[in-house]
Design a protein around this motif. Structure first.
Motif, PDB file in Angstrom:
ATOM      1  N   VAL A  92       0.841  -1.195   0.000  1.00 41.82           N
ATOM      2  CA  VAL A  92       0.000   0.000   0.000  1.00 41.82           C
ATOM      3  C   VAL A  92       0.878   1.249   0.000  1.00 41.82           C
ATOM      4  O   VAL A  92       1.925   1.282   0.652  1.00 41.82           O
ATOM      5  CB  VAL A  92      -0.954  -0.002   1.228  1.00 41.82           C
ATOM      6  CG1 VAL A  92      -0.180  -0.105   2.522  1.00 41.82           C
ATOM      7  CG2 VAL A  92      -1.859   1.208   1.229  1.00 41.82           C
ATOM      8  N   PRO A 120     -14.141  -0.387  -3.474  1.00 43.39           N
ATOM      9  CA  PRO A 120     -13.775   0.864  -2.807  1.00 43.39           C
ATOM     10  C   PRO A 120     -14.122   2.070  -3.670  1.00 43.39           C
ATOM     11  O   PRO A 120     -13.991   2.030  -4.892  1.00 43.39           O
ATOM     12  CB  PRO A 120     -12.260   0.733  -2.629  1.00 43.39           C
ATOM     13  CG  PRO A 120     -11.838  -0.206  -3.710  1.00 43.39           C
ATOM     14  CD  PRO A 120     -12.974  -1.179  -3.869  1.00 43.39           C
ATOM     15  N   TYR A 124     -12.984   7.632  -1.031  1.00 46.06           N
ATOM     16  CA  TYR A 124     -12.841   7.153   0.344  1.00 46.06           C
ATOM     17  C   TYR A 124     -11.646   7.781   1.047  1.00 46.06           C
ATOM     18  O   TYR A 124     -11.719   8.140   2.223  1.00 46.06           O
ATOM     19  CB  TYR A 124     -12.720   5.629   0.381  1.00 46.06           C
ATOM     20  CG  TYR A 124     -12.794   5.077   1.788  1.00 46.06           C
ATOM     21  CD1 TYR A 124     -14.013   5.020   2.462  1.00 46.06           C
ATOM     22  CD2 TYR A 124     -11.655   4.654   2.461  1.00 46.06           C
ATOM     23  CE1 TYR A 124     -14.091   4.543   3.760  1.00 46.06           C
ATOM     24  CE2 TYR A 124     -11.722   4.172   3.755  1.00 46.06           C
ATOM     25  CZ  TYR A 124     -12.941   4.119   4.399  1.00 46.06           C
ATOM     26  OH  TYR A 124     -13.018   3.659   5.690  1.00 46.06           O
ATOM     27  N   LEU A 125     -10.543   7.938   0.337  1.00 48.36           N
ATOM     28  CA  LEU A 125      -9.372   8.551   0.957  1.00 48.36           C
ATOM     29  C   LEU A 125      -9.612  10.024   1.266  1.00 48.36           C
ATOM     30  O   LEU A 125      -8.974  10.584   2.160  1.00 48.36           O
ATOM     31  CB  LEU A 125      -8.143   8.373   0.070  1.00 48.36           C
ATOM     32  CG  LEU A 125      -7.618   6.936  -0.047  1.00 48.36           C
ATOM     33  CD1 LEU A 125      -6.378   6.888  -0.923  1.00 48.36           C
ATOM     34  CD2 LEU A 125      -7.320   6.345   1.331  1.00 48.36           C
ATOM     35  N   GLY A 148      -2.537   6.969   5.260  1.00 45.77           N
ATOM     36  CA  GLY A 148      -3.426   5.903   4.813  1.00 45.77           C
ATOM     37  C   GLY A 148      -3.347   5.670   3.321  1.00 45.77           C
ATOM     38  O   GLY A 148      -2.776   6.467   2.568  1.00 45.77           O
ATOM     39  N   ILE A 150      -5.036   2.644  -0.040  1.00 41.77           N
ATOM     40  CA  ILE A 150      -5.795   1.458  -0.428  1.00 41.77           C
ATOM     41  C   ILE A 150      -4.814   0.350  -0.804  1.00 41.77           C
ATOM     42  O   ILE A 150      -3.901   0.559  -1.609  1.00 41.77           O
ATOM     43  CB  ILE A 150      -6.721   1.747  -1.628  1.00 41.77           C
ATOM     44  CG1 ILE A 150      -7.652   2.928  -1.314  1.00 41.77           C
ATOM     45  CG2 ILE A 150      -7.526   0.505  -1.989  1.00 41.77           C
ATOM     46  CD1 ILE A 150      -8.621   2.675  -0.195  1.00 41.77           C
ATOM     47  N   ALA A 165      -8.700  -0.713   2.927  1.00 41.14           N
ATOM     48  CA  ALA A 165      -7.932   0.495   3.202  1.00 41.14           C
ATOM     49  C   ALA A 165      -7.110   0.250   4.461  1.00 41.14           C
ATOM     50  O   ALA A 165      -7.563  -0.423   5.391  1.00 41.14           O
ATOM     51  CB  ALA A 165      -8.857   1.690   3.399  1.00 41.14           C
TER      52      ALA A 165
END
Length: 211
Positions: A92, A120, A124-125, A148, A150, A165
Motif C-alpha cells: 500500500v 472501494p 474514500y481517501l 493511509g 488502499i 484500506a
C-alpha cells in the motif's frame, strides 16, 4: 512513489513466546540483515502487537514495488527457516509519507485495516483526509501523525476476497487513542469512514526501526 509491504509474523509451535520480538527478530533478522543492502528498503519496522503478544507486525517501505518483488523469495526462505510464517501480506502507498515515518516512531502506533463490503470508492481517501484534519484540530487528543492508502491486493474477509484500506496512526499512548474515541470528532467522522466497510481490524504496536 514509496510503497510499504505490510504483514504479520505469527510465531509457530516451538517458539519462545515469552519475548516474541526477541525470539523472532534474533534469528530471522540475522539472515535478513545480509539482504537489506542488496534490496535497499527505505526503512524496516518491527514490533509486537499489544493485543496479540505472539504476533509480530512488520512494515517495510521501498522506493518501488520492484524492490520488494526481487526480495520476496529470499525472505520467504528466511521466514520458514526461522520458525515463523508471514500472514496477511499486502502492499500500500501510505500517504502523506512524512506522516507515516513520524507515526511509526511514536510511543504507540495504531495499524487499522478497513475491509470494504463492496468496491472501494475513489473518494474514500478524501473521507479519511477529512477525518485526519478534524482529529488534528482536536486539542489534546493524543494523535501525533497518521497516513493511509488502499491496498493493491485483494485481501480475504469472511471467506471472500476484496479491497481494503489501511491506516497507520501514531499516538501518545493506547489510552489516548481510546480517549479520542469518546470525542465528538470521532463520533461525527467515524460513521462516514464505516459507511462502505464490512469489518475493521485494529492493533497497537510499539515499533522499532531496523534500518
Amino acid at each position: 512513489m514509496p510503497i510499504t509491504a505490510m504483514f504479520s509474523y505469527p510465531l509457530v509451535a516451538g517458539s519462545d513466546v515469552s519475548d516474541p520480538c526477541r525470539a523472532a527478530e534474533g534469528e530471522m533478522m540475522k539472515d535478513l540483515d545480509t539482504k537489506f543492502e542488496k534490496y535497499s528498503p527505505r526503512h524496516v519496522y518491527f514490533g509486537r502487537q499489544n493485543e496479540r503478544p505472539d504476533m509480530l507486525e512488520a512494515l517495510i517501505t521501498y522506493e518501488s514495488a520492484n524492490n520488494d518483488k526481487d526480495w520476496s523469495s529470499e525472505r520467504k526462505e528466511s521466514v520458514e527457516k526461522n520458525n515463523t510464517e508471514a500472514d496477511a501480506r499486502c502492499h500500500v502507498e501510505l500517504n502523506p509519507y512524512d506522516d507515516l515515518e513520524q507515526g511509526l516512531n511514536c510511543p504507540v502506533t495504531e495499524v487499522a485495516t478497513f475491509y470494504f463490503s463492496g468496491e472501494p470508492l475513489a473518494e474514500y481517501l478524501n473521507v479519511f483526509s477529512e477525518f485526519r484534519a478534524a482529529a488534528a484540530d482536536e486539542k489534546g487528543c493524543g494523535l501525533l501523525a497518521s497516513a493511509g492508502g488502499i491496498a493493491e491486493e485483494e485481501m480475504e474477509f469472511n471467506g471472500s476476497k476484496g479491497k481494503a484500506a489501511v491506516f497507520v496512526a501514531g499516538w501518545r499512548s493506547v489510552e489516548a487513542h481510546k480517549d479520542f474515541q469518546n470525542t465528538n470528532t470521532f463520533k461525527e467522522h467515524m460513521p462516514k469512514m464505516m459507511h462502505w466497510i464490512g469489518k475493521v481490524d485494529v492493533c497497537h504496536v510499539s515499533f522499532r526501526r531496523r534500518v
